[in-house]
Design a protein around this motif. Structure first.
Motif, mmCIF file in Angstrom:
data_model
loop_
_atom_site.group_PDB
_atom_site.id
_atom_site.type_symbol
_atom_site.label_atom_id
_atom_site.label_comp_id
_atom_site.label_asym_id
_atom_site.label_seq_id
_atom_site.Cartn_x
_atom_site.Cartn_y
_atom_site.Cartn_z
ATOM 1 N N VAL A 1 0.830 -1.210 0.000
ATOM 2 C CA VAL A 1 0.000 0.000 0.000
ATOM 3 C C VAL A 1 0.859 1.253 0.000
ATOM 4 N N PHE A 2 1.932 1.287 0.762
ATOM 5 C CA PHE A 2 2.741 2.495 0.934
ATOM 6 C C PHE A 2 4.122 2.311 0.293
ATOM 7 N N HIS A 3 4.535 3.340 -0.446
ATOM 8 C CA HIS A 3 5.856 3.359 -1.070
ATOM 9 C C HIS A 3 6.564 4.641 -0.649
ATOM 10 N N THR A 4 7.825 4.529 -0.274
ATOM 11 C CA THR A 4 8.630 5.686 0.125
ATOM 12 C C THR A 4 9.865 5.751 -0.753
ATOM 13 N N LEU A 5 10.013 6.883 -1.448
ATOM 14 C CA LEU A 5 11.136 7.083 -2.359
ATOM 15 C C LEU A 5 12.031 8.203 -1.833
ATOM 16 N N LEU A 6 13.324 8.062 -2.032
ATOM 17 C CA LEU A 6 14.284 9.114 -1.724
ATOM 18 C C LEU A 6 14.813 9.644 -3.055
ATOM 19 N N ILE A 7 14.623 10.955 -3.282
ATOM 20 C CA ILE A 7 14.936 11.585 -4.558
ATOM 21 C C ILE A 7 16.102 12.548 -4.382
ATOM 22 N N LYS A 8 17.001 12.563 -5.352
ATOM 23 C CA LYS A 8 18.132 13.488 -5.360
ATOM 24 C C LYS A 8 18.052 14.364 -6.605
ATOM 25 N N VAL A 9 18.444 15.638 -6.449
ATOM 26 C CA VAL A 9 18.476 16.557 -7.576
ATOM 27 C C VAL A 9 19.896 17.117 -7.715
ATOM 28 N N GLU A 10 20.354 17.204 -8.960
ATOM 29 C CA GLU A 10 21.651 17.769 -9.285
ATOM 30 C C GLU A 10 21.496 18.651 -10.519
ATOM 31 N N ASN A 11 22.540 19.400 -10.842
ATOM 32 C CA ASN A 11 22.556 20.214 -12.058
ATOM 33 C C ASN A 11 23.237 19.466 -13.189
ATOM 34 N N GLU A 12 22.919 19.883 -14.409
ATOM 35 C CA GLU A 12 23.622 19.331 -15.567
ATOM 36 C C GLU A 12 25.120 19.647 -15.489
ATOM 37 N N ASP A 13 25.443 20.902 -15.138
ATOM 38 C CA ASP A 13 26.839 21.304 -15.027
ATOM 39 C C ASP A 13 27.347 21.011 -13.618
ATOM 40 N N PRO A 14 28.633 20.681 -13.480
ATOM 41 C CA PRO A 14 29.166 20.456 -12.133
ATOM 42 C C PRO A 14 29.214 21.742 -11.333
ATOM 43 N N LEU A 15 29.094 21.614 -10.019
ATOM 44 C CA LEU A 15 29.220 22.769 -9.133
ATOM 45 C C LEU A 15 30.676 23.233 -9.082
ATOM 46 N N VAL A 16 30.849 24.511 -8.750
ATOM 47 C CA VAL A 16 32.209 25.018 -8.565
ATOM 48 C C VAL A 16 32.819 24.304 -7.364
ATOM 49 N N PRO A 17 34.156 24.254 -7.288
ATOM 50 C CA PRO A 17 34.807 23.432 -6.252
ATOM 51 C C PRO A 17 34.408 23.742 -4.819
ATOM 52 N N ASP A 18 34.117 24.998 -4.517
ATOM 53 C CA ASP A 18 33.840 25.345 -3.125
ATOM 54 C C ASP A 18 32.356 25.249 -2.764
#
Length: 495
Positions: free
Chosen positions: A281-298
């Motif tokens: 009956v119940f489903h629990t999902l963990l979702i992650k979001v990122e950008n197409e371009d990599p983040l700057v190092p800091d």
């Protein structure tokens, strides 16, 4: 304004005549210079433009009255002195440049140079550059500096303040002035505009607007379940802003997928495989979001770049399911009416509900069958005929339905395939059944064969012989061709 030059000759006589030839005299451009035939005085008769022609090569000679050469020819080189009569000119009225946000102070943004048609050896063409206006003038009216000699435009503002997300605008307009005479007040000026765009770098990670999203979905359905929303302060429609979503936990059967809406950057969580209420009956999902371009190092992805989705499966009354489907049985054709054919088996997926099932015939092309609505037993209601046009490849197909008593009722369908065995219920026949021969023909030959609508072993080989009519044996003779065919031959003509 006229200027004069003289060509002097020692020992000149009164009858001597001066002549001048060359470009600017008697050659194109003609008439720029003239010479006094008696005194040798050279005059300028047209305005000189150094930027068009900076020097003239002439020849002067002297003749007597009879045209005899007395002296020369002597070369006369006329250099045109430059005047500061040309303004600096930029090739474009508007230039465009860009600089990455957070760039170090002194970063070269672009170079702007003008041209001056005056003599490059003189200060008339020596240029100096200056920024006379910056718009807008916030956070500082002097965010940029132009090298007065090279025309390089560099950043003056600190990297911290050069933040695209906090600046009042992402485009700054500079008015650039180029001035000759090394920039002295007496110099002539030319103007152009530089538009500088502060470009984005991926210095902001996308963050979900909620840590928890919830959705309800009917069992057995597919499609978009919930739209996941994120905030990202970077430049829209760039790889630093566009989001990529992924399911990192809670989908072992890969029943879900996420696609990014290109218009608003939302994550469209969809069901691609139907889910069963009775299973989970119940489903629990963990979702992650990122950008197409990599983040700057800091900069890194934090906890706000993940979110939880709770999905509740809603019960839907599902139709009964036949098993097996199709159901295959074998029966002899022509069995007695009311003979047992098969027992239909259908179960209700809604195991958490107590529901009954009733059976009915949905499609019975030849009307040969009946079904008990409660028990699901299938019996014959007419003769099963293997030779019927409703039978294909010795198989007869009927479709039944099972309906539960839910609210609203739900229906499922199942297929019954009856493999019919042959019964020898068809007499063989001769083919062709009618042949024609001429009445006066002699030694006529006819080939006939035997046929049967039944199948092996209820068919050939056939026994073919003449009928019992009197006199046939005197007219025709039967001989064997093979197990299927016979030859009829006329014995003699009978008028």
């Amino acid at each position: 304004m006229l200027s004069m030059n003289f060509v002097m000759s020692s020992g000149m006589e009164d009858d001597h005549i001066f002549h001048m030839t060359g470009s600017g005299a008697d050659q194109d451009p003609k008439g720029v210079f003239t010479i006094n035939r008696l005194t040798g005085e050279v005059s300028v008769s047209q305005e000189l433009d150094r930027e068009a022609i900076n020097s003239y090569m002439l020849e002067v000679s002297v003749t007597d009255q009879n045209g005899k050469l007395v002296e020369g020819p002597v070369a006369l080189l006329v250099d045109v002195n430059d005047q500061n009569d040309n303004r600096p000119i930029f090739k474009e009225t508007r230039y465009a440049g860009e600089v990455l946000e957070g760039s170090p102070t002194g970063t070269v943004v672009m170079t702007m140079t003008a041209e001056d048609a005056d003599d490059p050896r003189l200060q008339n063409a020596v240029l100096r550059y200056n920024i006379v206006r910056q718009s807008p003038d916030k956070p500082s009216p002097n965010m940029f500096y132009i090298n007065p000699e090279s025309g390089n435009i560099v950043t003056v503002i600190s990297p911290t303040l050069l933040d695209r997300e906090t600046l009042p605008t992402t485009q700054y307009e500079l008015e650039i002035v180029a001035q000759d005479m090394k920039g002295r007040d007496v110099g002539l000026t030319g103007t152009s505009t530089a538009t500088i765009t502060i470009t984005d770098k991926n210095d902001h990670a996308p963050e979900f607007t909620h840590s928890l999203f919830q959705a309800n979905v009917d069992e057995g359905s597919t499609g978009v379940v919930v739209n996941l929303t994120v905030d990202d302060r970077d430049d829209p429609a760039t790889g630093a802003w566009r989001a990529i979503y992924s399911i990192i936990k809670g989908d072992p059967t890969q029943s879900f997928e996420i696609q990014t809406n290109p218009d608003n950057n939302e994550g469209m969580l969809s069901l691609i495989k139907p889910l069963d209420y009775e299973s989970l009956v119940f489903h629990t999902l963990l979702i992650k979001v990122e950008n197409e371009d990599p983040l700057v190092p800091d900069v890194g992805y934090g906890s706000s770049s993940t979110a939880t989705v709770h999905i509740t499966i809603l019960d839907v009354n599902e139709g009964p399911v036949f098993f097996p489907d199709p159901l295959q049985v074998t029966k002899m054709e022509n069995v007695p009416l009311g003979s047992f054919v098969a027992l239909l088996n259908a179960t209700d997926p809604d195991v958490l509900q107590s529901q009954s099932i009733r059976f009915a015939v949905l499609r019975d092309p030849a009307n040969w069958l009946s079904v008990n609505p409660v028990r699901g037993t299938v019996n014959t209601s007419a003769n099963l005929d293997r030779e019927s046009p409703y039978v294909q490849d010795n198989k007869y197909t009927a479709i039944f339905m099972a309906t539960d008593n839910g609210n609203p009722p739900a229906t499922g369908t199942g297929t019954l395939v009856i493999h019919l065995e042959d019964y020898n219920d068809n007499a063989p026949y001769v083919h062709p059944s009618v042949v024609r021969v001429c009445e006066d023909a002699r030694d006529s030959v006819v080939i006939v064969g035997g046929r049967d609508r039944d199948i092996h072993p209820n068919t050939g080989p056939f026994k073919i012989e003449l009928g019992k009519q009197p006199g046939l044996e005197n007219t025709w003779k039967v001989s064997r061709v093979n197990s299927e065919f016979r030859q009829l031959l006329t014995e003699h003509y009978t008028p």
